[in-house]
Write a protein that holds these residues in place. Structure first.
Motif, mmCIF file in Angstrom:
data_model
loop_
_atom_site.group_PDB
_atom_site.id
_atom_site.type_symbol
_atom_site.label_atom_id
_atom_site.label_comp_id
_atom_site.label_asym_id
_atom_site.label_seq_id
_atom_site.Cartn_x
_atom_site.Cartn_y
_atom_site.Cartn_z
ATOM 1 N N PRO A 9 -33.069 81.237 98.402
ATOM 2 C CA PRO A 9 -32.144 79.155 98.042
ATOM 3 C C PRO A 9 -31.607 78.803 99.385
ATOM 4 O O PRO A 9 -31.882 77.437 99.131
ATOM 5 C CB PRO A 9 -31.347 79.153 97.289
ATOM 6 N N ARG A 10 -30.788 79.661 99.855
ATOM 7 C CA ARG A 10 -29.827 79.090 101.196
ATOM 8 C C ARG A 10 -29.857 79.954 101.969
ATOM 9 O O ARG A 10 -29.407 79.873 102.646
ATOM 10 C CB ARG A 10 -28.202 79.703 100.326
ATOM 11 N N ALA A 11 -30.728 80.426 102.449
ATOM 12 C CA ALA A 11 -30.827 81.298 103.546
ATOM 13 C C ALA A 11 -31.060 80.345 104.589
ATOM 14 O O ALA A 11 -30.187 81.064 105.703
ATOM 15 C CB ALA A 11 -32.956 81.440 104.221
ATOM 16 N N LYS A 12 -30.835 79.579 105.097
ATOM 17 C CA LYS A 12 -30.542 78.199 106.249
ATOM 18 C C LYS A 12 -29.033 78.852 106.549
ATOM 19 O O LYS A 12 -28.742 78.739 107.344
ATOM 20 C CB LYS A 12 -30.840 76.969 106.236
ATOM 21 N N SER A 13 -28.309 78.491 105.088
ATOM 22 C CA SER A 13 -26.505 78.395 105.143
ATOM 23 C C SER A 13 -26.568 79.854 105.612
ATOM 24 O O SER A 13 -25.549 79.680 106.049
ATOM 25 C CB SER A 13 -26.786 77.590 104.426
ATOM 26 N N LEU A 14 -26.769 80.660 105.174
ATOM 27 C CA LEU A 14 -26.402 82.016 105.261
ATOM 28 C C LEU A 14 -26.772 82.298 107.025
ATOM 29 O O LEU A 14 -26.228 83.142 107.415
ATOM 30 C CB LEU A 14 -27.539 83.163 104.478
ATOM 31 N N LEU A 15 -28.189 81.677 107.160
ATOM 32 C CA LEU A 15 -28.455 82.108 108.705
ATOM 33 C C LEU A 15 -27.227 81.565 109.561
ATOM 34 O O LEU A 15 -26.784 82.646 110.378
ATOM 35 C CB LEU A 15 -29.733 81.513 109.072
ATOM 36 N N ILE A 16 -26.731 80.669 109.181
ATOM 37 C CA ILE A 16 -25.807 79.545 110.026
ATOM 38 C C ILE A 16 -24.658 80.381 109.848
ATOM 39 O O ILE A 16 -23.929 80.755 110.878
ATOM 40 C CB ILE A 16 -25.110 78.122 109.314
ATOM 41 N N ARG A 17 -24.081 81.394 108.339
ATOM 42 C CA ARG A 17 -22.605 82.060 109.312
ATOM 43 C C ARG A 17 -23.223 83.574 109.754
ATOM 44 O O ARG A 17 -22.643 83.650 110.249
ATOM 45 C CB ARG A 17 -22.812 82.777 107.012
ATOM 46 N N GLU A 18 -23.751 83.853 109.418
ATOM 47 C CA GLU A 18 -23.984 84.750 110.318
ATOM 48 C C GLU A 18 -24.563 84.483 112.025
ATOM 49 O O GLU A 18 -23.807 85.671 112.601
ATOM 50 C CB GLU A 18 -25.691 85.533 110.273
ATOM 51 N N LYS A 19 -24.438 83.695 112.396
ATOM 52 C CA LYS A 19 -25.142 83.259 113.530
ATOM 53 C C LYS A 19 -23.244 83.562 114.219
ATOM 54 O O LYS A 19 -22.633 83.449 115.863
ATOM 55 C CB LYS A 19 -25.472 81.998 113.624
ATOM 56 N N LEU A 20 -22.517 82.764 113.121
ATOM 57 C CA LEU A 20 -21.396 82.473 113.516
ATOM 58 C C LEU A 20 -20.058 83.552 113.866
ATOM 59 O O LEU A 20 -19.445 83.593 114.277
ATOM 60 C CB LEU A 20 -20.469 81.591 112.124
ATOM 61 N N VAL A 21 -20.823 84.926 112.843
ATOM 62 C CA VAL A 21 -20.130 85.644 112.950
ATOM 63 C C VAL A 21 -20.274 86.346 114.177
ATOM 64 O O VAL A 21 -19.249 87.008 114.388
ATOM 65 C CB VAL A 21 -20.573 86.644 111.591
ATOM 66 N N LYS A 22 -21.564 86.378 114.533
ATOM 67 C CA LYS A 22 -22.434 87.380 115.691
ATOM 68 C C LYS A 22 -21.069 86.128 117.137
ATOM 69 O O LYS A 22 -20.850 87.037 118.124
ATOM 70 C CB LYS A 22 -23.327 87.055 116.284
ATOM 71 N N GLY A 23 -21.553 84.915 117.199
ATOM 72 C CA GLY A 23 -20.421 84.565 117.696
ATOM 73 C C GLY A 23 -18.667 84.906 117.899
ATOM 74 O O GLY A 23 -18.396 84.930 118.878
ATOM 75 N N PHE A 24 -18.411 85.320 116.712
ATOM 76 C CA PHE A 24 -16.703 85.999 116.761
ATOM 77 C C PHE A 24 -17.196 87.064 117.632
ATOM 78 O O PHE A 24 -16.214 86.894 117.934
ATOM 79 C CB PHE A 24 -16.652 85.785 115.381
ATOM 80 N N ASP A 25 -17.934 87.648 116.662
ATOM 81 C CA ASP A 25 -17.815 88.880 117.301
ATOM 82 C C ASP A 25 -17.846 88.890 118.993
ATOM 83 O O ASP A 25 -17.685 90.171 119.706
ATOM 84 C CB ASP A 25 -19.308 89.533 116.817
ATOM 85 N N ASN A 26 -18.586 88.606 119.396
ATOM 86 C CA ASN A 26 -18.806 88.188 121.208
ATOM 87 C C ASN A 26 -18.267 87.501 121.407
ATOM 88 O O ASN A 26 -18.333 86.320 123.209
ATOM 89 C CB ASN A 26 -20.930 87.421 121.012
ATOM 90 N N GLY A 27 -16.928 87.121 121.698
ATOM 91 C CA GLY A 27 -16.343 86.211 121.784
ATOM 92 C C GLY A 27 -16.135 84.872 122.087
ATOM 93 O O GLY A 27 -14.821 84.601 122.518
ATOM 94 N N LEU A 28 -16.938 84.467 120.895
ATOM 95 C CA LEU A 28 -17.372 82.940 121.309
ATOM 96 C C LEU A 28 -16.897 81.836 120.380
ATOM 97 O O LEU A 28 -16.383 80.855 121.003
ATOM 98 C CB LEU A 28 -19.179 82.440 120.967
ATOM 99 N N VAL A 29 -16.770 81.870 119.704
ATOM 100 C CA VAL A 29 -15.802 81.613 118.161
ATOM 101 C C VAL A 29 -14.235 82.378 117.926
ATOM 102 O O VAL A 29 -14.163 83.183 117.747
ATOM 103 C CB VAL A 29 -16.739 81.998 116.897
ATOM 104 N N ALA A 30 -13.069 81.028 117.472
ATOM 105 C CA ALA A 30 -12.230 81.743 117.646
ATOM 106 C C ALA A 30 -12.231 82.160 115.741
ATOM 107 O O ALA A 30 -13.010 81.584 114.255
ATOM 108 C CB ALA A 30 -10.779 80.790 116.928
#
Length: 254
Positions: A9-30
């Motif tokens: 039911p909240r697939a889109k929201s979870l996908l956004i979270r995962e993108k940000l976590v990946k962005g953090f792991d890749n040095g993009l996100v603080a």
């Protein structure tokens, strides 16, 4: 990235979270960017996790304002680079707006990582890393005061997705028209910007691209009328009323 069932039911929201976590792991996100996402997600709940009629009006006004600009610039931070780099580059090309990396928690490696992902997404030029063309925006003390002489410093319109209030105020005082995405209609950014798109940037960006393409066929006077008819105070009030309506509906169900 973990497999998120489309049936969730909240697939889109979870996908956004995962993108940000990946962005953090890749040095993009603080780290702080992850916290900011949580705050925005709370307001998205209150807005019903949908693009409201008011947001659509703001998106149309924003598209018209960017097309009217002589020197538009899109300011990029880590969250935007992680969430929608391809869409931001597409908007930049369509509207001839320059791209500039500008960070609150600034460091050289993170800037370079963001520039790399933007260029991988199709950007030819990304401002914000050349010391020889850097200068300071007055009336602001954070690292975001450092801007490019050929970008934000001389821009007439600045698109600032997921912005902080201090710089929005500084940009307005510098005589610039500010367009922002902010899920919180009560924030300083929302209240200070000329046009506030109260919507999740991952939903609104595609609509902004669409409206920019559609309105590019309009003449100057038609675009000017769209901007002049837009009232940001009314826009914010309508979104606050939308939140109240959703809360009232929820209280009745409870």
């Amino acid at each position: 990235m973990p497999l998120i069932p489309k049936s969730h039911p909240r697939a889109k929201s979870l996908l956004i979270r995962e993108k940000l976590v990946k962005g953090f792991d890749n040095g993009l996100v603080a780290k702080e960017g992850l916290l900011a996402q949580g705050r925005g997600e709370a307001f998205d709940y209150l807005l019903g996790e949908k693009t409201t009629k008011s947001a659509k009006k703001a998106i149309r006004a924003a598209a018209a304002q960017i097309l009217l600009a002589e020197r538009p610039v899109i300011s990029i931070n880590g969250n935007i680079a992680a969430l929608c780099p391809k869409e931001i580059v597409k908007l930049s090309k369509q509207t001839k707006a320059k791209l500039e990396v500008n960070l609150f928690y600034a460091n050289k490696n993170r800037k370079q990582a963001i520039i790399k992902i933007l260029k991988k997404s199709g950007a030819k030029v990304v401002l914000g890393s050349n010391i020889s063309t850097s200068t300071k925006l007055p009336r602001i003390d954070s690292a975001r005061r450092v801007v490019d002489k050929n970008g934000i410093f001389v821009a007439d319109v600045v698109v600032v997705p997921l912005e902080d209030g201090d710089r929005t105020i500084a940009l307005r005082k510098a005589g610039k028209t500010v367009i922002t995405f902010d899920l919180n209609p009560l924030s300083r950014t929302s209240q200070t910007a000329n046009i506030t798109i109260v919507d999740n940037v991952t939903r609104a960006i595609d609509l902004l691209i669409y409206d920019s393409k559609k309105l590019s066929k309009k003449n100057h006077s038609s675009l000017r009328k769209i901007v002049d008819d837009f009232d940001n105070k009314k826009n914010l009030s309508e979104n606050i009323l939308e939140i109240r309506k959703n809360l009232t509906r929820g209280a009745k169900i409870a």
